[in-house]
Motif scaffolding. Structure first.
Motif, PDB file in Angstrom:
ATOM      1  N   ALA A 231       0.830  -1.209   0.000  1.00  0.00           N
ATOM      2  CA  ALA A 231       0.000   0.000   0.000  1.00  0.00           C
ATOM      3  C   ALA A 231       0.859   1.251   0.000  1.00  0.00           C
ATOM      4  N   HIS A 232       1.819   1.317   0.902  1.00  0.00           N
ATOM      5  CA  HIS A 232       2.644   2.518   0.999  1.00  0.00           C
ATOM      6  C   HIS A 232       3.437   2.754  -0.282  1.00  0.00           C
ATOM      7  N   LEU A 233       3.910   1.684  -0.909  1.00  0.00           N
ATOM      8  CA  LEU A 233       4.716   1.832  -2.120  1.00  0.00           C
ATOM      9  C   LEU A 233       3.872   2.202  -3.334  1.00  0.00           C
ATOM     10  N   LEU A 234       2.737   1.533  -3.511  1.00  0.00           N
ATOM     11  CA  LEU A 234       1.904   1.820  -4.681  1.00  0.00           C
ATOM     12  C   LEU A 234       1.184   3.150  -4.540  1.00  0.00           C
ATOM     13  N   TRP A 235       0.707   3.477  -3.343  1.00  0.00           N
ATOM     14  CA  TRP A 235       0.125   4.806  -3.142  1.00  0.00           C
ATOM     15  C   TRP A 235       1.162   5.881  -3.467  1.00  0.00           C
ATOM     16  N   SER A 236       2.382   5.675  -2.977  1.00  0.00           N
ATOM     17  CA  SER A 236       3.450   6.653  -3.235  1.00  0.00           C
ATOM     18  C   SER A 236       3.713   6.798  -4.727  1.00  0.00           C
ATOM     19  N   ALA A 237       3.645   5.683  -5.465  1.00  0.00           N
ATOM     20  CA  ALA A 237       3.842   5.742  -6.911  1.00  0.00           C
ATOM     21  C   ALA A 237       2.744   6.570  -7.581  1.00  0.00           C
ATOM     22  N   VAL A 238       1.522   6.440  -7.084  1.00  0.00           N
ATOM     23  CA  VAL A 238       0.417   7.259  -7.601  1.00  0.00           C
ATOM     24  C   VAL A 238       0.689   8.732  -7.337  1.00  0.00           C
ATOM     25  N   TRP A 239       1.048   9.066  -6.107  1.00  0.00           N
ATOM     26  CA  TRP A 239       1.291  10.464  -5.747  1.00  0.00           C
ATOM     27  C   TRP A 239       2.487  11.036  -6.510  1.00  0.00           C
ATOM     28  N   PHE A 240       3.479  10.189  -6.780  1.00  0.00           N
ATOM     29  CA  PHE A 240       4.609  10.637  -7.587  1.00  0.00           C
ATOM     30  C   PHE A 240       4.139  11.006  -8.996  1.00  0.00           C
ATOM     31  N   GLY A 241       3.244  10.204  -9.543  1.00  0.00           N
ATOM     32  CA  GLY A 241       2.700  10.511 -10.860  1.00  0.00           C
ATOM     33  C   GLY A 241       1.956  11.827 -10.880  1.00  0.00           C
ATOM     34  N   VAL A 242       1.148  12.064  -9.865  1.00  0.00           N
ATOM     35  CA  VAL A 242       0.387  13.315  -9.768  1.00  0.00           C
ATOM     36  C   VAL A 242       1.343  14.501  -9.669  1.00  0.00           C
ATOM     37  N   ALA A 243       2.346  14.386  -8.781  1.00  0.00           N
ATOM     38  CA  ALA A 243       3.284  15.483  -8.569  1.00  0.00           C
ATOM     39  C   ALA A 243       4.146  15.740  -9.799  1.00  0.00           C
ATOM     40  N   SER A 244       4.584  14.670 -10.458  1.00  0.00           N
ATOM     41  CA  SER A 244       5.454  14.847 -11.628  1.00  0.00           C
ATOM     42  C   SER A 244       4.717  15.522 -12.780  1.00  0.00           C
ATOM     43  N   ASP A 245       3.420  15.224 -12.937  1.00  0.00           N
ATOM     44  CA  ASP A 245       2.664  15.892 -14.000  1.00  0.00           C
ATOM     45  C   ASP A 245       2.462  17.367 -13.670  1.00  0.00           C
ATOM     46  N   ALA A 246       2.199  17.663 -12.395  1.00  0.00           N
ATOM     47  CA  ALA A 246       2.061  19.071 -11.999  1.00  0.00           C
ATOM     48  C   ALA A 246       3.345  19.841 -12.289  1.00  0.00           C
ATOM     49  N   LEU A 247       4.489  19.221 -11.984  1.00  0.00           N
ATOM     50  CA  LEU A 247       5.760  19.901 -12.211  1.00  0.00           C
ATOM     51  C   LEU A 247       6.057  20.020 -13.702  1.00  0.00           C
ATOM     52  N   SER A 248       5.639  19.040 -14.488  1.00  0.00           N
ATOM     53  CA  SER A 248       5.816  19.125 -15.938  1.00  0.00           C
ATOM     54  C   SER A 248       5.041  20.306 -16.503  1.00  0.00           C
ATOM     55  N   ARG A 249       3.843  20.537 -15.958  1.00  0.00           N
ATOM     56  CA  ARG A 249       3.054  21.697 -16.397  1.00  0.00           C
ATOM     57  C   ARG A 249       3.756  23.001 -16.013  1.00  0.00           C
ATOM     58  N   ALA A 250       4.325  23.013 -14.817  1.00  0.00           N
ATOM     59  CA  ALA A 250       5.054  24.206 -14.384  1.00  0.00           C
ATOM     60  C   ALA A 250       6.278  24.443 -15.258  1.00  0.00           C
ATOM     61  N   GLN A 251       6.964  23.378 -15.645  1.00  0.00           N
ATOM     62  CA  GLN A 251       8.122  23.509 -16.523  1.00  0.00           C
ATOM     63  C   GLN A 251       7.712  24.105 -17.874  1.00  0.00           C
ATOM     64  N   SER A 252       6.581  23.653 -18.401  1.00  0.00           N
ATOM     65  CA  SER A 252       6.087  24.215 -19.666  1.00  0.00           C
ATOM     66  C   SER A 252       5.800  25.701 -19.525  1.00  0.00           C
ATOM     67  N   PHE A 253       5.292  26.082 -18.373  1.00  0.00           N
ATOM     68  CA  PHE A 253       5.001  27.500 -18.122  1.00  0.00           C
ATOM     69  C   PHE A 253       6.295  28.314 -18.096  1.00  0.00           C
ATOM     70  N   VAL A 254       7.322  27.783 -17.426  1.00  0.00           N
ATOM     71  CA  VAL A 254       8.606  28.489 -17.338  1.00  0.00           C
ATOM     72  C   VAL A 254       9.237  28.612 -18.726  1.00  0.00           C
ATOM     73  N   ARG A 255       9.163  27.558 -19.517  1.00  0.00           N
ATOM     74  CA  ARG A 255       9.727  27.606 -20.876  1.00  0.00           C
ATOM     75  C   ARG A 255       9.018  28.657 -21.729  1.00  0.00           C
ATOM     76  N   LYS A 256       7.712  28.706 -21.593  1.00  0.00           N
ATOM     77  CA  LYS A 256       6.953  29.717 -22.328  1.00  0.00           C
ATOM     78  C   LYS A 256       7.344  31.115 -21.871  1.00  0.00           C
ATOM     79  N   ASP A 257       7.519  31.265 -20.573  1.00  0.00           N
ATOM     80  CA  ASP A 257       7.897  32.557 -20.010  1.00  0.00           C
ATOM     81  C   ASP A 257       9.317  32.938 -20.413  1.00  0.00           C
ATOM     82  N   ALA A 258      10.192  31.931 -20.549  1.00  0.00           N
ATOM     83  CA  ALA A 258      11.584  32.204 -20.879  1.00  0.00           C
ATOM     84  C   ALA A 258      11.726  32.841 -22.250  1.00  0.00           C
TER      85      ALA A 258
END
Length: 385
Positions: A231-258
């Protein structure tokens, strides 16, 4: 890319297509779950000898992450199902009924739910009020106030109870009941902040089945040797996926701003670098946990050790905290574009889904357990094994 991930690609696409509607309407992601069944991913963890995929937990975690990047509710349903499968695999061998059920799960791609909580025990799944009431070769069970994620959509449910009516609350066993063997009476809805598609409604659960469907292993053993770590490992994998996509969106924003600031660092670039470090820490935490679990599975003493329990609990706590920190950084980077729900940089759903991480097996409860363990457990000061 290996075969399980290849088969998961279409599922991820389907999950992404319906994610906003699943969240908006708080509905079960029926299209994505159907795609999981069509791709035969529900039997991924079951050994080949029983008709399953014989995959590693790492393969399952990778799919949890990929799904988490697109639809956290689908990812969490997949993770919760596989957590129950892991207990079936680890503790069902040697039982003719459970081995046959594993074969049926593979053939029919059955979705497993879990009824381990109960009203009146404060969310502590290691205690039960209800009991298995045996009558010859059959048993009956009635469990009130159970919060059962996607319970109305499960094909079978694994339920915990006291061994007998005169057993103490912690003397528990677990049984598999098929859909035709139990009844669900809805007692509460699921209009939640996030993870809305998991449909984690409250039920009164009652059923009757042959005694052979009860696992011979104590639930305490099942929980410590398969369920909690998975449970702890698979839940963490889910949350990692959520967080990594959020950060990918932020990276796209920074690139656009750059592109608008060619002569200097774009606003948000420094915060992006900081968040990336947190994401790497989160990933390392999970990967090391998967390796630690795989190693412990080869050594029963290690699997039941206090140091292993501490390590798995710390993974859950660390992942639940880091995911929120990373998504908050993404929000601050994108600003109002991240706050709004109708932009390519929106992280509103990500944040709402990730907030569930700290209350799914409450971090406060885990910290309490850890504090007791650490009175007897020396803090490991080594870098190596």
């Amino acid at each position: 890319m290996n075969a399980p991930l290849d088969r998961g690609a279409d599922v991820v696409t389907t999950a992404a297509r319906h994610a906003d509607d699943v969240d908006r309407n708080g509905r079960f992601p029926i299209e994505a779950v159907r795609a999981l069944k069509d791709a035969r991913l529900l039997s991924l963890l079951i050994p080949v000898e029983f008709g399953g995929g014989g995959a590693s937990l790492f393969d399952v975690a990778e799919i949890c992450t990929s799904l988490g990047q697109r639809c956290a509710s689908t990812a969490m349903i997949f993770a919760m199902h596989q957590i129950k499968v892991s207990s079936l695999v680890a503790h069902g061998r040697g039982s003719a009924w459970h081995e046959d059920f594993m074969r049926r799960l593979c053939d029919e791609q059955l979705l497993l739910g879990s009824a381990t909580t109960e009203g009146g025990i404060g969310g502590n799944m290691r205690n039960s009020i209800c009991a298995f009431e045996r009558d010859g070769a059959t048993f009956r069970i009635a469990k009130e106030g159970a919060l059962i994620s996607y319970g109305a959509y499960s094909d079978a449910i694994l339920v915990t109870a006291r061994r007998a009516a005169d057993a103490p609350p912690s003397d528990q066993q677990m049984a598999v009941l098929e859909k035709s063997q139990y009844r669900l009476e809805r007692t509460g809805g699921w209009d939640a902040l996030g993870m809305r598609g998991t449909c984690s409604e409250g039920f009164t659960f009652s059923g009757e089945a042959p005694v052979e469907q009860i696992f011979t292993h104590d639930f305490a053993e099942i929980a410590s040797e398969s369920m909690l770590a998975t449970a702890h490992l698979l839940w963490s994998a889910v949350w990692f996926g959520v967080a990594s996509d959020a950060l990918s969106r932020a990276q796209s924003f920074v690139r656009k701003d750059a592109r608008r600031h060619p002569n200097g660092p774009a606003p948000g670039a420094l915060r992006l670098a900081e968040a990336t470090a947190k994401l790497q820490l989160m990933r390392s935490n999970i990967v090391e946990g998967l390796k630690r679990f795989a190693k412990a599975q080869q050594n029963e003493d290690d699997l039941n050790s206090m140091s292993f329990a501490v390590a798995m609990n710390n993974i859950k706590i660390g992942s639940s905290q880091l995911s929120i920190e990373i998504i908050n950084h993404a929000l601050l980077i994108a600003g109002i574009a991240g706050y709004k729900n109708d932009t390519p940089f929106s992280v509103g759903r990500h944040m709402r889904d990730a907030l569930s991480a700290q209350v799914m097996i409450s971090n406060d409860r885990i910290f309490t357990n850890l504090s007791n363990m650490l009175l007897a457990q020396r803090i490991d000061q080594r870098l190596g094994e």
